[in-house]
Design an enzyme around this catalytic site. Sequence first.
Site, PDB file in Angstrom:
ATOM      1  N   PHE A  22       0.844  -1.198   0.000  1.00 10.65           N
ATOM      2  CA  PHE A  22       0.000   0.000   0.000  1.00 10.65           C
ATOM      3  C   PHE A  22       0.877   1.245   0.000  1.00 10.65           C
ATOM      4  CE2 PHE A  22      -3.674   2.614   1.529  1.00 10.65           C
ATOM      5  CZ  PHE A  22      -4.548   2.232   0.531  1.00 10.65           C
ATOM      6  N   GLY A  23       1.865   1.237  -0.920  1.00 12.33           N
ATOM      7  CA  GLY A  23       2.700   2.420  -1.120  1.00 12.33           C
ATOM      8  C   GLY A  23       2.137   3.222  -2.280  1.00 12.33           C
ATOM      9  N   GLY A  24       3.036   3.765  -3.119  1.00 16.04           N
ATOM     10  CA  GLY A  24       2.603   4.615  -4.229  1.00 16.04           C
ATOM     11  C   GLY A  24       1.584   3.931  -5.126  1.00 16.04           C
ATOM     12  N   LEU A  25       1.937   2.746  -5.617  1.00 13.39           N
ATOM     13  CA  LEU A  25       1.020   2.074  -6.545  1.00 13.39           C
ATOM     14  C   LEU A  25      -0.208   1.526  -5.836  1.00 13.39           C
ATOM     15  CD1 LEU A  25       3.096   0.025  -9.115  1.00 13.39           C
ATOM     16  CD2 LEU A  25       2.003   2.241  -9.381  1.00 13.39           C
ATOM     17  N   LYS A  43       8.944  -6.248 -13.014  1.00  8.08           N
ATOM     18  CA  LYS A  43       9.684  -5.613 -14.101  1.00  8.08           C
ATOM     19  C   LYS A  43      10.844  -6.458 -14.626  1.00  8.08           C
ATOM     20  CE  LYS A  43      10.050  -1.276 -12.344  1.00  8.08           C
ATOM     21  NZ  LYS A  43       9.938   0.188 -12.302  1.00  8.08           N
ATOM     22  N   ALA A  50       9.920   1.973  -3.726  1.00  3.61           N
ATOM     23  CA  ALA A  50      10.395   0.717  -4.335  1.00  3.61           C
ATOM     24  C   ALA A  50      10.663   0.913  -5.821  1.00  3.61           C
ATOM     25  CB  ALA A  50       9.369  -0.391  -4.120  1.00  3.61           C
ATOM     26  N   THR A  51       9.783   1.646  -6.492  1.00  4.39           N
ATOM     27  CA  THR A  51       9.967   1.883  -7.926  1.00  4.39           C
ATOM     28  C   THR A  51      11.312   2.557  -8.174  1.00  4.39           C
ATOM     29  OG1 THR A  51       7.588   2.128  -8.175  1.00  4.39           O
ATOM     30  CG2 THR A  51       8.932   3.033  -9.950  1.00  4.39           C
ATOM     31  N   GLU A 104      14.258   0.238  -7.350  1.00  2.90           N
ATOM     32  CA  GLU A 104      14.434  -0.792  -8.385  1.00  2.90           C
ATOM     33  C   GLU A 104      14.976  -0.180  -9.671  1.00  2.90           C
ATOM     34  OE1 GLU A 104      11.144  -3.652  -8.684  1.00  2.90           O
ATOM     35  OE2 GLU A 104      10.681  -3.221  -6.600  1.00  2.90           O
ATOM     36  N   HIS A 135      19.185  -0.526 -11.923  1.00  6.45           N
ATOM     37  CA  HIS A 135      19.538  -0.683 -13.344  1.00  6.45           C
ATOM     38  C   HIS A 135      20.674   0.242 -13.769  1.00  6.45           C
ATOM     39  CE1 HIS A 135      16.190  -3.279 -14.705  1.00  6.45           C
ATOM     40  NE2 HIS A 135      15.495  -2.662 -13.770  1.00  6.45           N
TER      41      HIS A 135
HETATM   42  P1  NAD Z   1       6.311   1.518  -2.455  1.00  8.07           P
HETATM   43  O1  NAD Z   1       7.688   1.438  -1.884  1.00  8.07           O
HETATM   44  O2  NAD Z   1       5.696   2.867  -2.596  1.00  8.07           O
HETATM   45  O3  NAD Z   1       5.303   0.637  -1.573  1.00  8.07           O
HETATM   46  C1  NAD Z   1       5.566  -0.689  -1.234  1.00  8.07           C
HETATM   47  C2  NAD Z   1       4.461  -1.178  -0.269  1.00  8.07           C
HETATM   48  O4  NAD Z   1       4.671  -2.570  -0.025  1.00  8.07           O
HETATM   49  C3  NAD Z   1       4.455  -0.494   1.088  1.00  8.07           C
HETATM   50  O5  NAD Z   1       3.117  -0.268   1.480  1.00  8.07           O
HETATM   51  C4  NAD Z   1       5.079  -1.511   2.022  1.00  8.07           C
HETATM   52  O6  NAD Z   1       4.623  -1.414   3.349  1.00  8.07           O
HETATM   53  C5  NAD Z   1       4.567  -2.803   1.379  1.00  8.07           C
HETATM   54  N1  NAD Z   1       5.390  -3.957   1.737  1.00  8.07           N
HETATM   55  C6  NAD Z   1       6.723  -4.107   1.635  1.00  8.07           C
HETATM   56  N2  NAD Z   1       7.093  -5.304   2.109  1.00  8.07           N
HETATM   57  C7  NAD Z   1       5.955  -5.916   2.549  1.00  8.07           C
HETATM   58  C8  NAD Z   1       5.676  -7.153   3.165  1.00  8.07           C
HETATM   59  N3  NAD Z   1       6.644  -8.035   3.435  1.00  8.07           N
HETATM   60  N4  NAD Z   1       4.395  -7.441   3.495  1.00  8.07           N
HETATM   61  C9  NAD Z   1       3.412  -6.570   3.238  1.00  8.07           C
HETATM   62  N5  NAD Z   1       3.601  -5.384   2.623  1.00  8.07           N
HETATM   63  C10 NAD Z   1       4.865  -5.055   2.310  1.00  8.07           C
HETATM   64  O7  NAD Z   1       6.320   0.706  -3.847  1.00  8.07           O
HETATM   65  P2  NAD Z   1       5.819   1.229  -5.269  1.00  8.07           P
HETATM   66  O8  NAD Z   1       6.721   2.337  -5.721  1.00  8.07           O
HETATM   67  O9  NAD Z   1       4.345   1.425  -5.215  1.00  8.07           O
HETATM   68  O10 NAD Z   1       6.176  -0.021  -6.239  1.00  8.07           O
HETATM   69  C11 NAD Z   1       5.593  -1.297  -6.109  1.00  8.07           C
HETATM   70  C12 NAD Z   1       6.138  -2.218  -7.208  1.00  8.07           C
HETATM   71  O11 NAD Z   1       5.591  -1.856  -8.469  1.00  8.07           O
HETATM   72  C13 NAD Z   1       7.653  -2.156  -7.392  1.00  8.07           C
HETATM   73  O12 NAD Z   1       8.168  -3.477  -7.452  1.00  8.07           O
HETATM   74  C14 NAD Z   1       7.833  -1.474  -8.722  1.00  8.07           C
HETATM   75  O13 NAD Z   1       8.998  -1.866  -9.419  1.00  8.07           O
HETATM   76  C15 NAD Z   1       6.594  -1.934  -9.452  1.00  8.07           C
HETATM   77  N6  NAD Z   1       6.291  -1.045 -10.599  1.00  8.07           N
HETATM   78  C16 NAD Z   1       6.033  -1.609 -11.815  1.00  8.07           C
HETATM   79  C17 NAD Z   1       5.760  -0.813 -12.905  1.00  8.07           C
HETATM   80  C18 NAD Z   1       5.464  -1.424 -14.256  1.00  8.07           C
HETATM   81  O14 NAD Z   1       5.178  -0.674 -15.189  1.00  8.07           O
HETATM   82  N7  NAD Z   1       5.503  -2.735 -14.437  1.00  8.07           N
HETATM   83  C19 NAD Z   1       5.754   0.576 -12.788  1.00  8.07           C
HETATM   84  C20 NAD Z   1       5.987   1.140 -11.541  1.00  8.07           C
HETATM   85  C21 NAD Z   1       6.251   0.319 -10.446  1.00  8.07           C
END
Ligand code: NAD
Length: 339
Positions: free
Chosen positions: A23-26, A132, A198-199, A202, A206
């Site tokens: 429940f972070g950004g995405l 990704k 996390a985004t 990650e 790269h």
């Molecule tokens: P973020 O860091 O904002 O949020 C991560 C969330 O996960 C937080 O709420 C954290 O508390 C929770 N979390 C972490 N470990 C946990 C666990 N063990 N148990 C329960 N919850 C846990 O992350 P974000 O920036 O929203 O990114 C999420 C993922 O989406 C990343 O892996 C990113 O690479 C991926 N992403 C993919 C694309 C795409 O186009 N495919 C684009 C953007 C992001």
Amino acid sequence: MESEKYMSVAPVTSETKIGILGFGGLGQAAARVIAPKRELAWVAAADRKGYAYNPAGLDPDACIAASHSQGSLGYLDPYGTLSSSSIQEVIESESVDGYFLALPNLPNTYMASVARQFIQAGWRGVLVDALKRTSAVEQLLELKEELQAAGITYMCGCGATPGLLTAAAAIAAQSYTEIHSVKITFGVGIANWEAYRATIREDIAHLPGYDVETAKAMSDAEIETLLEQTNGMLYLENMEHADDLMLELAGICARDRVSVGGVVDTRNPKKPLSTNVQIQGRTFEGKTATHTFTLGDETSMAANVCGTAFGYLKAGVSLHRRGIYGLFSAAEIMPQFVK
Ligand code: NAD
């Protein structure tokens, strides 16, 4: 008859209960995307410190407020539960048909370990990720048979890239008899990196001189120092992105014909360039051409990732209801629009 079989499948309705893990950004953007939809009811969400569950539906504003002001969904009154094993507890105790896994893939084996948790718990339903890295998707591929035997329909690589742009490449390929290249270039603009930790971590993995382990080990202060040096910009080339593997597995082209790069501005929500995919190939008449699919600059990363993830979640629910389980990628299944 096939059509009768199809008709006998229950439609995707608000009876379809979905959850968001991470429940972070995405995850928070996903809550805003899904809340007004009629077809999917959002009932569960988890972060690292807790989870929230309400079978009648969760309120995104209340969940985001609890997360921002107290640091976890576990504080949501009265639906929150604090827990250091929130994912395990949600899987075991709550009734949910499908999850969007908006979790960081740090370490690079994390998402596959979450998939194993679902299998081991005997859970049945639909899972969607926005993974990704190619090597991360390869780990999921190894679980294909176990997922199938467990009655899980797992939709992999269903964000923006991989995801929306990979699917667009698969469609564009239809004009050609041979695909010469698929070139994905993304532009991401976010107001501050903390909203998508996390985004950004990650993505840093790269950069030349970094890998997943070094990026995971960086403190927030170290990330800020790095971004200070680059004026908030990340320039990414020849990334290890699973679009290559997904297009190869879908029979479209060899993975070495697929390239992914982009520019991320961590200090400005305006995109530094227009996200696009260019698919060059040869037609049956021997002509070489390029199709280009460009996303509107006003669409944010969150809009393109979360919309696509739910489109694939709906597609996954239709497959699951027909008894089709296993692992599928965004390059082989069409997303369905969620009303
Ligand atoms: P973020 O860091 O904002 O949020 C991560 C969330 O996960 C937080 O709420 C954290 O508390 C929770 N979390 C972490 N470990 C946990 C666990 N063990 N148990 C329960 N919850 C846990 O992350 P974000 O920036 O929203 O990114 C999420 C993922 O989406 C990343 O892996 C990113 O690479 C991926 N992403 C993919 C694309 C795409 O186009 N495919 C684009 C953007 C992001």
